[in-house]
Design a protein around this motif. Structure first.
Motif, PDB file in Angstrom:
ATOM      1  N   ALA A 166      37.279  49.645  45.072  1.00 48.12           N
ATOM      2  CA  ALA A 166      38.001  50.509  46.009  1.00 48.12           C
ATOM      3  C   ALA A 166      39.503  50.300  45.886  1.00 48.12           C
ATOM      4  O   ALA A 166      40.278  51.259  45.899  1.00 48.12           O
ATOM      5  CB  ALA A 166      37.535  50.234  47.436  1.00 48.12           C
ATOM      6  N   ALA A 167      39.901  49.033  45.722  1.00 46.55           N
ATOM      7  CA  ALA A 167      41.333  48.742  45.604  1.00 46.55           C
ATOM      8  C   ALA A 167      41.911  49.390  44.354  1.00 46.55           C
ATOM      9  O   ALA A 167      43.009  49.948  44.372  1.00 46.55           O
ATOM     10  CB  ALA A 167      41.562  47.232  45.566  1.00 46.55           C
ATOM     11  N   ALA A 171      42.753  52.168  47.553  1.00 42.95           N
ATOM     12  CA  ALA A 171      42.439  51.970  48.965  1.00 42.95           C
ATOM     13  C   ALA A 171      43.140  50.727  49.518  1.00 42.95           C
ATOM     14  O   ALA A 171      43.123  49.673  48.894  1.00 42.95           O
ATOM     15  CB  ALA A 171      40.927  51.840  49.151  1.00 42.95           C
ATOM     16  N   SER A 172      43.736  50.863  50.704  1.00 41.66           N
ATOM     17  CA  SER A 172      44.385  49.730  51.363  1.00 41.66           C
ATOM     18  C   SER A 172      43.298  48.805  51.931  1.00 41.66           C
ATOM     19  O   SER A 172      42.145  49.212  52.050  1.00 41.66           O
ATOM     20  CB  SER A 172      45.257  50.244  52.502  1.00 41.66           C
ATOM     21  N   PRO A 173      43.661  47.562  52.305  1.00 43.43           N
ATOM     22  CA  PRO A 173      42.642  46.649  52.837  1.00 43.43           C
ATOM     23  C   PRO A 173      41.878  47.246  54.016  1.00 43.43           C
ATOM     24  O   PRO A 173      40.661  47.078  54.122  1.00 43.43           O
ATOM     25  CB  PRO A 173      43.471  45.434  53.263  1.00 43.43           C
ATOM     26  N   GLN A 175      41.377  50.479  54.701  1.00 45.40           N
ATOM     27  CA  GLN A 175      40.490  51.543  54.195  1.00 45.40           C
ATOM     28  C   GLN A 175      39.267  50.939  53.530  1.00 45.40           C
ATOM     29  O   GLN A 175      38.153  51.423  53.708  1.00 45.40           O
ATOM     30  CB  GLN A 175      41.246  52.422  53.189  1.00 45.40           C
ATOM     31  N   ARG A 176      39.462  49.856  52.772  1.00 41.47           N
ATOM     32  CA  ARG A 176      38.340  49.201  52.102  1.00 41.47           C
ATOM     33  C   ARG A 176      37.330  48.709  53.134  1.00 41.47           C
ATOM     34  O   ARG A 176      36.129  48.832  52.972  1.00 41.47           O
ATOM     35  CB  ARG A 176      38.834  47.992  51.303  1.00 41.47           C
TER      36      ARG A 176
END
Lengths: 269, 346
Positions: A166-167, A171-173, A175-176
Motif C-alpha cells: 500500500a505504501a 498510501a499514508s500510514p 490510509q494504510r
C-alpha cells in the motif's frame, strides 16, 4: 454383532449420563426461575412473576453490565487494534516484552488486580464511585484477548507485506491502517470483540471488589440475590444471564471454528 | 497506453548496516539510465533486495548515502512519496479488494474519482490482457495471474521507476519462461526505468539491459548480459552465470601454459593465471597439433549439439559444446581451440 451393539449402547449411556450430570443442574436452575414455588415443584405451576421481580429489582445491573461491556469493547478496539498493528509490523524484543506485560492481568487473580487499582486510584473519589472504575478494570483484564486475536490474524495475512504494498502505491500510514490493516484484520477484530463482550458481561472477581452499592453489575447482583433473595428470584436472574450470554458464546464458538480457515482460504463471503 | 519514460535513478555511497550490526551492503555507487532495465543478480544474502529496498524507500541507506531520481535527492522521502511502482515477491495484493480495486488503489489514494480510476484501471488490465479478471477476488487467482495483477497495480500509478523483487520466484519453471518474455516486451514497450532483482541467471540474461552481479554486499561486475556472460570479471561471476571452464596455469612470453599444453595469447606475464571460458566458446580439433590437448571422457549427444566432457592430464574437467558433425568417442585425444574474444584470464 451383538457385543458390538452392546458396546455402542453402553458408550451411549455413559455419554448421556455425563451430559445429564452437567446439564441437569443448569436446567433445574433455569426451570426454578419460572416455577411458582420451587419447594412444591412443577405442580405449583409455571410463572413469569420471578422474572418480572428480577427486572424490577435488578434491571439497573443488567443495563450497567451491557453498558460496561460495550464501553470496554470500545476502549479495547481503540487501544487494542492499533497496538496489535504496531506490535505485528515490527516484531522485536521490545514488542514481545510489551505483549507479555499486557498479558499479565490474565495471570494475576482478579482480586489482586482490583486491590491494586483501589490502592492506586481509590483516593480519587468521583472516579472510585463511578462505573468508569469498573470499566478500567475490565479493560485491563480483556485487552490481551483483543490484542492476541488481532495479532494472530495480522500475522496470518502478512500485514507487513500488505502495508509495504500500500505504501508503494502512495498510501499514508493512516490510509494504510483503514484501507488495508483493518479490513484484513476483520476476522480477528470480530473474534476479539465477542471475547471481550462475553468476558466483560460475566466478570465477577474483579468487579466484586471494585463495585459500590450504586455500581452493581449483573454478576455482582446475581451474587447479591443468591445471598439475600428467595431461590426463585436468584434462579430467574440466572435465566436472564443465560439469555444474554449464551448467544454470545454460540457466536464465539462458530467464529472460533471459522477463523483458522479464513486466512488460508483468504476472504470471507 | 502511451509510451512513457521513467526517471534516471542514481545511488551515491549507499551502504546498509542493520541495527544488529550485520552489514548488508557496502557503500556503493550505481546509476540506472531513464528507461533502462537493470537486473540485480546474485545468490541469496548478497544484498540485492536491500539495494532495491533502498531505491524504493523501504530502507534508508547508512549516513552519507544518497538516492537521486532525475538528479533530485529523494533520500529523505518515504516510499509513499517517491512514486515508484513495486512488485513484491509475495505480490502483497490486498485480499479485501477485487482485482480492479487492487489496480485502482494507487489512484484512489491520489484522490482520483471512482469512475475515472476504474476506467484507468481497466485500461491497464486490458494492456496486461487480464481484463476478464477485473471482478475476481485475489484468492481466486492463479500464481501467474497474481503476478500480472501485481505488475498492473504497480504500473497503474505511472511510476517514475518500477522495482521488481524476485517477481517470479513463486512460479513454476514453464510459466516463468513464458512470463519472462511478456515482462521483457512490456518493459521495452513502456520504456520505463526498471530495477529487477533475481537470483536466476537465465532471467537476468534475458531481461537486463545491464546486469549488476552482486556478492556479499558488494558489486562484483556491472555489464551488458553479453559482457557478463562472455567476459566475467572474476571466477565468482563466471561460476554464478552459466557453466564455466577453468584452466589454471601461468603466462610467460605471450603463451599460456598448463598441464594440458600451451596456447598463444596476448597478455603480460602472470605467475598464476586462470583461463575462464564457456562450453560454447571453444572448438574441438581432431589430430591435435601442439597446443592444448585433452582426453575425451564422456560424450552426450543432444540432437542439435553434443556436450563433450574432457579431462586434462592433471584431472581437471572441461565441458565443451560442439556441433554434432564431429564423431567423437571417449578415450580420444582432442585439441582445444578457444575463440580469441570469448575467454577471460584472471
Amino acid at each position: 454383532m451383538i457385543p458390538h451393539r452392546l458396546t455402542f449402547v453402553l458408550q451411549l449411556l455413559v455419554t448421556l449420563a455425563c451430559a445429564a450430570f452437567l446439564l441437569v443442574p443448569a436446567l433445574a436452575s433455569m426451570l426454578a426461575g419460572v416455577t411458582a414455588n420451587y419447594f412444591q415443584g412443577l405442580r405449583s405451576g409455571l410463572t413469569l412473576r420471578w422474572i418480572g421481580e428480577v427486572l424490577a429489582l435488578y434491571s439497573g445491573t443488567i443495563g450497567l453490565s451491557i453498558a460496561i461491556a460495550l464501553g470496554t469493547l470500545g476502549v479495547t478496539l481503540v487501544l487494542g487494534v492499533p497496538a496489535a498493528w504496531a506490535l505485528a509490523r515490527k516484531p522485536s524484543r521490545l514488542s514481545r516484552l510489551v505483549e507479555e506485560v499486557v498479558t499479565l492481568p490474565v495471570a494475576i487473580p482478579g482480586l489482586a488486580l482490583a486491590l491494586a487499582l483501589i490502592l492506586a486510584y481509590g483516593g480519587f473519589r468521583a472516579f472510585r464511585m463511578s462505573p468508569l472504575f469498573i470499566l478500567v478494570g475490565h479493560v485491563l483484564y480483556t485487552l490481551p484477548f483483543m490484542l492476541r486475536a488481532v495479532m494472530a490474524v495480522l500475522a496470518a495475512v502478512d500485514v507487513k507485506a500488505l502495508e509495504e504494498g500500500a505504501a508503494s502505491l502512495g498510501a499514508s500510514p493512516l490510509q494504510r491502517f483503514f484501507h488495508v490493516v483493518v479490513p484484513n484484520a476483520k476476522g480477528g477484530i470480530l473474534a476479539g470483540a465477542l471475547m471481550v463482550v462475553t468476558l466483560s458481561i460475566g466478570e465477577f472477581n474483579l468487579t466484586w471488589m471494585l463495585h459500590t452499592p450504586l455500581t452493581k453489575t449483573l454478576p455482582v447482583g446475581l451474587a447479591d440475590s443468591y445471598a439475600s433473595m428467595r431461590l426463585e428470584i436468584a434462579s430467574a436472574y440466572t435465566l436472564i444471564f443465560f439469555v444474554l450470554i449464551v448467544p454470545l458464546l454460540v457466536a464465539l464458538q462458530m467464529f472460533g471454528r471459522a477463523l483458522p480457515a479464513a486466512p488460508a482460504k483468504g476472504g470471507r463471503p | 497506453m502511451k509510451p512513457r519514460t521513467g526517471a534516471a535513478v542514481t545511488l551515491a555511497g549507499c551502504g546498509k548496516t542493520f541495527a544488529d550490526g550485520t552489514r548488508a551492503l557496502a557503500p556503493l555507487d550505481l546509476s540506472v539510465a531513464a528507461g533502462e532495465t537493470l537486473v540485480l543478480l546474485g545468490p541469496s544474502g548478497c544484498g540485492k533486495t536491500t539495494l532495491l529496498r533502498i531505491i524504493a524507500g523501504l530502507e534508508s541507506p547508512d549516513a552519507g548515502g544518497r538516492v537521486l531520481f532525475d538528479g533530485a535527492d529523494v533520500t529523505a522521502l518515504p516510499i509513499e512519496k517517491r512514486n515508484v511502482g513495486m512488485v513484491f515477491q509475495s505480490y502483497a495484493l490486498f485480499p479485501n479488494m477485487n482485482v480492479r480495486e487492487n489496480v485502482a488503489y494507487g489512484l484512489r489514494v491520489r484522490g482520483v474519482g471512482k469512475a475515472e480510476r476504474s476506467r484507468l484501471a481497466d485500461e491497464v488490465l486490458e494492456m496486461m490482457r487480464i481484463d476478464a479478471l477485473a471482478e475476481r477476488r485475489i484468492t481466486q487467482l492463479s500464481g501467474g495471474q497474481r503476478q500480472r495483477v501485481a505488475l498492473a497495480r504497480a504500473l497503474a500509478v505511472r511510476p517514475k521507476a518500477i522495482l521488481l523483487d524476485e517477481p517470479m520466484a513463486a512460479l513454476d519453471a514453464a510459466l516463468r519462461e513464458h512470463l519472462r518474455g511478456e515482462i521483457d516486451a512490456l518493459l521495452r514497450r513502456l520504456s520505463i526505468t526498471a530495477v529487477y532483482v533475481t537470483h536466476d541467471q537465465a532471467e537476468a540474461l534475458a531481461l537486463g539491459d545491464r546486469i549488476v552481479v552482486m556478492r556479499e554486499g558488494e558489486i562484483a561486475q556491472v555489464g551488458t548480459p553479453r559482457e557478463v556472460y562472455e567476459r566475467p570479471a572474476d571466477a565468482f561471476v563466471a561460476s554464478f552465470v552459466g557453466t564455466t571452464n577453468r584452466l589454471e596455469g601461468t603466462v610467460r612470453g605471450g603463451r599460456f601454459a598448463c598441464a594440458a599444453g600451451t596456447m598463444a595469447l596476448d597478455a603480460p606475464d602472470m605467475p598464476k593465471a586462470a583461463l575462464l571460458f564457456r562450453p560454447e566458446a571453444a572448438r574441438l580439433v581432431l589430430d591435435p597439433p601442439a597446443g592444448l590437448v585433452l582426453k575425451v571422457e564422456q560424450v552426450q549427444f543432444q540432437g542439435a549439439r553434443q556436450k563433450v566432457t574432457l579431462c586434462t592430464p592433471d584431472s581437471v574437467r572441461v565441458v565443451v559444446e560442439t556441433p554434432p558433425d564431429l564423431e567423437i568417442a571417449p578415450g580420444m585425444l582432442m585439441g582445444l581451440a578457444l575463440d580469441p574474444n570469448r575467454f577471460s584470464l584472471v
